[in-house]
Design a protein around this motif. Structure first.
Motif, PDB file in Angstrom:
ATOM      1  N   ARG A 199       0.661  -1.161   0.009  1.00  9.94           N
ATOM      2  CA  ARG A 199      -0.068   0.027   0.050  1.00  9.94           C
ATOM      3  C   ARG A 199       0.943   1.223   0.092  1.00  9.94           C
ATOM      4  N   ALA A 202       0.047   7.975  -0.314  1.00 12.40           N
ATOM      5  CA  ALA A 202       0.530   9.176  -0.958  1.00 12.40           C
ATOM      6  C   ALA A 202       0.559  10.459   0.052  1.00 12.40           C
ATOM      7  N   ALA A 203      -0.322  10.314   0.798  1.00 20.21           N
ATOM      8  CA  ALA A 203      -0.108  11.430   1.822  1.00 20.21           C
ATOM      9  C   ALA A 203       0.823  11.695   2.723  1.00 20.21           C
ATOM     10  N   ARG A 204       1.445  10.442   2.911  1.00 21.24           N
ATOM     11  CA  ARG A 204       2.777  10.555   3.734  1.00 21.24           C
ATOM     12  C   ARG A 204       3.821  10.161   2.951  1.00 21.24           C
ATOM     13  N   ASP A 205       3.800   9.800   1.667  1.00 22.95           N
ATOM     14  CA  ASP A 205       4.805   9.252   0.926  1.00 22.95           C
ATOM     15  C   ASP A 205       5.435   8.087   1.681  1.00 22.95           C
ATOM     16  N   ARG A 229      13.728   4.410  -3.558  1.00 24.79           N
ATOM     17  CA  ARG A 229      13.073   4.945  -2.324  1.00 24.79           C
ATOM     18  C   ARG A 229      13.879   5.121  -1.268  1.00 24.79           C
ATOM     19  N   ASN A 232      13.656   4.889   5.011  1.00 19.87           N
ATOM     20  CA  ASN A 232      12.838   5.183   6.012  1.00 19.87           C
ATOM     21  C   ASN A 232      11.552   5.605   5.722  1.00 19.87           C
ATOM     22  N   ALA A 233      11.367   5.637   4.498  1.00 13.37           N
ATOM     23  CA  ALA A 233       9.790   5.941   3.927  1.00 13.37           C
ATOM     24  C   ALA A 233       9.197   4.467   3.217  1.00 13.37           C
ATOM     25  N   ARG A 266      -0.946   3.050  -7.763  1.00 11.04           N
ATOM     26  CA  ARG A 266      -1.753   4.143  -6.657  1.00 11.04           C
ATOM     27  C   ARG A 266      -3.125   3.445  -5.988  1.00 11.04           C
TER      28      ARG A 266
END
Lengths: 764, 764
Positions: A199, A202-205, A229, A232-233, A266
């Protein structure tokens, strides 16, 4: 710990069980998100061929299909790298996420379908048409290797290890023994198939992947790198895991596809493997072919071993890198005094499912080979199987024993052990001499019954590190956050037991968090029987620091000195009796806003780290008694005993569970389980009707002797890992017992000993 | 920071915006889980009454209804406690989660429906029948209080503060001024209504609540206590928040109901408030009635202020406790030299929606009152509104200025300021003298135009602590984890700017994590204009420690000494030029398994803590120019200027946004917004057709002067919070301008100045 019985050493109930018993487990398939897509992989139906074109038009037209990808759509993704035993020369053979112009095994992902429901996804996957020019497959790792770039199977690398003057030893030998031996292709087959639910928020990347297992942190780092990426994300999140055994939780093409799709499409993407896929796409293991020679003296003592083996890696190098053959090569000499040793291990690719590690990787194989060799020496010299081992075992006085080889980047130093003592215990446990006499009598009456013994040294506690953070909240609840993983082995219970003793709380008041990369920055996961040793020691260190911190603060609160205080059952108490204070109150005094805290750092918490350069080495003895049905070729295991010295059993019930469960898997490899292929490379073992796992009916009661004679000097509890000893020597012990039963020493040279093979041996 | 322009002080673009602009925001309503229940609250339709029986039978029979609860079903839950300004005597008046035998305001939760979809839930809620014996409501906080236990509104407590000899000052006064003044009941009305999505993960025994805002950690602790859970097994998770303003994110009955239901019903529970509910159930604010007197000398200098006020708290004491009246009382004297002061603030309950804090709580009210008093003094003495203020302002030389009152548990010490200087800047910005002359001329032509000025001291940076953890991963990505919350104010951007300068990286490479109790153990959240001050300083400290750690490790890697190195744009560089190294490489050298790490603790990370016992005090001037339409009673704001000294503007664009947005809310309270009730206590402002918020049409351009003349000595950046100064004095400045426009000094005594009220003033 004081004032009450320690938790370590007691068979306390598992903390993990309540949700499982109530049906509240949360396995990969239980994870869903609104608007999720279901992913289905289209797999090659050809073992070796040139992939010309993939026609997805018809499949795309199916209502509910959202996207279909082929290799061009994932062209930016690199191949999947190597986690462990990363040696030069592996990279060209790593697996792409989707096959490009060549297919190399039946089951290889060649396209992937994303649809609104799993049924549509499966239907659409069936409609994807791949035009493949079939080429002859290479199916035997002993055959001449070809050129990988033209799609041929090939030799990846040859591993060489050794010490001493092997040639000189053979030159002066009393006798020489030479054997050709093979272990069969089988693997861990967890009850829960693989799954990945990715999942992208996108709001938090933030990219999240649920369904993680075994090595979430390594997979996080690797996925982040592959997807471009920041680690840490990128978060991997473990739920309940329905069996690990080495195969589950490695990073597979499907995991990468699900994550990449979640980013690109997405929408959440859910992939749950079906059983057929699991049997052709998840790591296989174990298939090795050995040519081994020993030089011995007149007493049957080994002077040298010279071995060459062919490791059938399947079509690609996967995440284990060279782990399995590396361990085969390093651990082959086992618990014996081997003055000179030489081994060449050929890592060969074939057009079959790629292989990885499976419980006791490399050791199940090399123990079978070594112990067959010992049995052959016994036969040659005319002594008993127990006696030949006793003559060759390293004595307790040799400990610690440095064998001049390395494995997994560590030097092989047996940290402690009394091998002869454990052999005696095992023989006594099985009433070896009486049993021999009894079986002799039964054989005289026409029964085919036999006894076999096998010994091994295991490895455990692989480093290089583990770190644990423990905190206590104002309610007194203790949280242990670890980068270890749980594959069902009881990590929560065991860490809670260790923490409970070191801190002074009840183990049921401890919550162990594992397998979540969002909760702790670093972690090694669960493999190589490492968690109890490494995470356990880190937990003990953190809890010890935390206890000191608690007492120091409590001393001020209780107007005492810290050494007058102790923690018992979650209360700080005066050692002589009197006032007490719940640890939650101490946590309250250390809140950031607390004034009484003074200059102390906020929070009742502590970190503990444990680093090591060395593994530690449990060891064991298996004794098998079998009865062969001469008519059917069937083998019944009448009695089985495992004696295992693990230094310190934190929870004997869990250790016994590990041993008995491990035995069942070893039994599968000895008698039943085999991934067979036809001459075109078509897998024949694609259902549980073809791939035969032992059931409760085939699995006898196992007598377990858990021995603690040789605590490890490498950690404060003296523990060694207990996860793989139940599996290690099953093939070896049962082979010996079958030899004995059919009266043909050295007859069994290949596992599994299927009825067909056994009837051939008996009639041969 | 060196080698490049600092980020602090620059109007860099917001890090928060990309997902919002792409429609990828994740607000409470965007959060869903499979199998979730939808919750709908049944609310009292009676303002005051005895609740006899609730008949849920018909509603229960509706297909899709899963459960309906009344107070008996939540009997084990305590009332919701007080977060801030917890004084004795509040507890009996706290709100139950569902009303028991009495209802006390229209909108009070009396039952709750859980259904498979939100429409069914709403339909079922409409079918729930409550039999209530209606009693007379108490709607005016000035009326005689009754007995709470019989359902009557009551006086909770009287707050008293003061200093100096007030009676003596009045006795010797040149003149006395007395006024009765009121601020109207209005509140923050965020674009996003409240929402809570609660999920109990039985597999991990973790309760999660999404939709958290403002104070997730306090709400975690309180929910855990109310629900009998460990705080560390209870997590609140903030998404995007569509406006906070003080009201959103406090702990409300609906939050507790959703969490309790998730635990009891074992399904996720989603609650999203509709607008009508938001207007009757979310915190109201601002309604206070003052009787104020000043003793002055012949020059119009204040000798003493004596005030009594009635704070209309509505039906229950909510989480802010006594915050609003406490701040009203403490901050009333404002920027002026007030030698003697006495105040009595009555916290009174009425049968209306309970109240909480709203942007500039207590100060919007008391600034209106104080500045009306200053205007009355000016009228009495016959001087200009600017002049009366200049005569009374505390001089710069008085700083730091300790006023002998306390508020929010801190002593009131104005840390720095030059009030006369800012007044001059504001008057100059508005061309005060020229404007007065121009308006005089327009008035002479029959226009009703006027000017008003108002001043205030704000408070910001409430402690007692903040802690931040920063880590750098191997890709060089920086993560700042904070217990602060984001209500849209730009916390990510501002923390990233501060961290960027202190560490030496680009601010866009910093990810700020906030509002997640699972990521950091402690946090204070976002309120009281505290984040930039408190979290900002903690961030700077953590980043400074982290930089030192980075350079120390890099020095070994680069064979230099740490003081020869710096970090520029994410690379460790030699100050004189030459070789450089990305910080991700330094992070790699500090991995747990790294050998070069030596004895250094694993991980490139650091914590920073900031503690304070004192708030800091920004201050401002508002100048308004209005035109009154004598026929309609409408007021148009022709010009508006806000001058605000905040010590250091980390991001001037964001500060300006805060000021302009805050002004619009102040304008609402001055002219438009009012929660009106009829005589039965029925709310009349339940839609945006009744509750009038200023739109872009009513909101003029605002001239903003951001001043940095008085950096705070209490933190290293000199920052003071900037969130509330745009709102604080709008009612006061517009009231003065209206007086001036209609030529009746002191006419405006009540906010909002609605057309009806204004026409009454003009005709009176």
């Amino acid at each position: 710990m004081s004032g009450r019985k320690p938790f370590v050493g007691r068979s306390v109930k598992r903390l993990e069980d309540p949700p499982l018993l109530r049906g509240e487990g949360r396995f990969a398939a239980d994870v869903s998100f609104p608007n999720q897509l279901h992913m289905r992989v289209v797999r090659s139906h050809v073992a070796h061929g040139k992939l010309n074109v993939i026609d997805t038009a018809e499949a795309r037209a199916l209502p509910g299909v959202f996207a279909i990808w082929t290799s061009a759509d994932v062209a930016e993704l690199p191949t999947i790298g190597v986690r462990l035993t990363k040696i030069d020369g592996l990279e060209p053979y790593q697996q792409p996420v989707l096959a490009g112009d060549m297919v190399r095994y039946v089951g290889e992902p060649i396209a992937v379908v994303f649809a609104n429901d799993p049924y549509v996804a499966e239907d659409a996957a069936d409609m994807v048409m791949a035009d493949i020019d079939e080429l002859p497959p290479l199916l035997d790792a002993r055959a001449a290797p070809g050129d990988f770039s033209s799609g041929r199977a090939t030799e990846v690398v040859v591993l060489r290890k050794g010490f001493g003057d092997v040639d000189a030893a053979f030159a002066k030998a009393h006798a020489t023994i030479a054997l050709d031996l093979s272990t069969g292709r089988h693997s861990g087959v967890p009850m829960e198939t693989r799954g990945a639910i990715a999942r992208y928020d996108a709001a938090r990347d933030v990219l999240e992947m649920y369904g993680a297992a075994k090595v979430p942190h390594w997979n996080r780092d690797t996925l982040a790198r592959m997807l471009g990426r920041a680690p840490n994300a990128t978060h991997l999140l473990e739920g309940h895991v329905g069996g690990g055994f080495g195969v589950r939780g490695e990073l597979y093409p499907e995991d990468v596809l699900a994550c990449y799709a979640a980013l690109k499409l997405r929408r959440p993407v859910k992939w749950i493997e079906d059983r057929r896929e699991n049997l052709i796409a998840c790591n296989h293991s174990r298939q090795q072919h050995y040519a081994i020679k020993a030089a011995i003296d007149a007493q049957g003592k080994i002077l040298a071993i010279d071995a060459e083996f062919f490791h059938d890696q399947g079509a690609y190098v996967r995440t284990h890198g060279a782990t399995v053959p590396d361990l085969s090569a390093a651990m082959l000499p086992g618990p014996y005094n081997v003055p000179a040793y030489r081994v060449a291990g050929h890592i060969r690719l074939t057009n079959k499912t790629p292989c990885g590690t499976y419980r006791a990787p490399g050791r199940y194989e090399s123990t079978f080979v070594r112990e067959r060799l010992l049995d052959a020496i016994a036969a040659k010299i005319g002594i008993d199987g127990a006696e030949v081992r006793r003559r060759n075992l390293l004595p307790q006085s040799a400990m610690p024993y440095a064998r001049p080889v390395d494995t997994l980047g560590t030097e092989v130093v047996f940290d402690s052990g009394d091998y002869p003592l454990l052999l005696d215990k095992a023989l006594q446990g099985m009433a070896w001499t009486a049993a021999q006499a009894e079986l002799k009598a039964r054989r005289a009456k026409g029964e085919h019954v036999g006894l076999g013994v096998a010994m091994f040294v295991e490895k455990s506690g692989l480093g290089p590190f583990d770190g644990v953070r423990i905190s206590v909240d104002t309610s007194g609840a203790v949280e242990v956050v670890t980068g270890a993983a749980s594959v069902g082995q009881g990590v929560e219970t065991v860490m809670a037991q260790i923490c409970a003793d070191a801190l002074g709380v009840d183990y049921t008041n401890i919550r162990v968090i594992h397998g979540r990369t969002d909760r702790i920055e670093f972690g090694m996961g669960a493999f190589a029987s490492r968690v109890t040793v490494m995470t356990g020691e880190a937990t003990k260190r953190a809890a010890t620091i935390l206890k000191a911190k608690t007492l120091e603060m409590a001393a001020e609160l209780m107007q005492a000195s810290a050494d007058q205080l102790d923690i018992v059952d979650g209360d700080v108490v005066r050692k002589g009796g009197g006032a007490s204070m719940p640890i939650g109150e101490v946590a309250r005094a250390l809140l950031p806003a607390s004034r009484i805290r003074g200059d102390r750092a906020p929070g009742l918490n502590a970190e503990g780290w444990f680093h090591t350069d060395h593994m530690n080495y449990p060891y064991g003895v298996h004794v098998a008694q079998v009865r062969v049905d001469a008519e059917t070729g069937g083998v019944a295991v009448e009695k089985y005993l495992v004696a295992y010295d693990i230094g310190c059993a934190v929870n004997p019930m869990l250790v016994e569970g590990q041993i008995v469960g491990g035995f069942a898997q070893g039994l599968g490899g000895a008698l039943y389980e085999e991934f067979a292929y036809d001459e075109r490379g078509e897998p024949l073992s694609v259902t549980f009707a073809d791939y035969l796992m032992p059931t409760a009916h085939e699995t006898p009661h196992v007598d377990v002797i858990i021995s603690e004679d040789a605590p490890s000097p490498l950690n404060s509890l003296g523990v060694k890992g207990a996860g793989e000893g139940g599996t290690n020597a099953v093939g070896a012990a049962i082979a010996a017992a079958i030899d004995d039963a059919i009266g043909k020493p050295g007859a069994v040279r290949e596992l599994p000993v299927t009825p067909m093979r056994l009837r051939a041996l008996m009639s041969g």
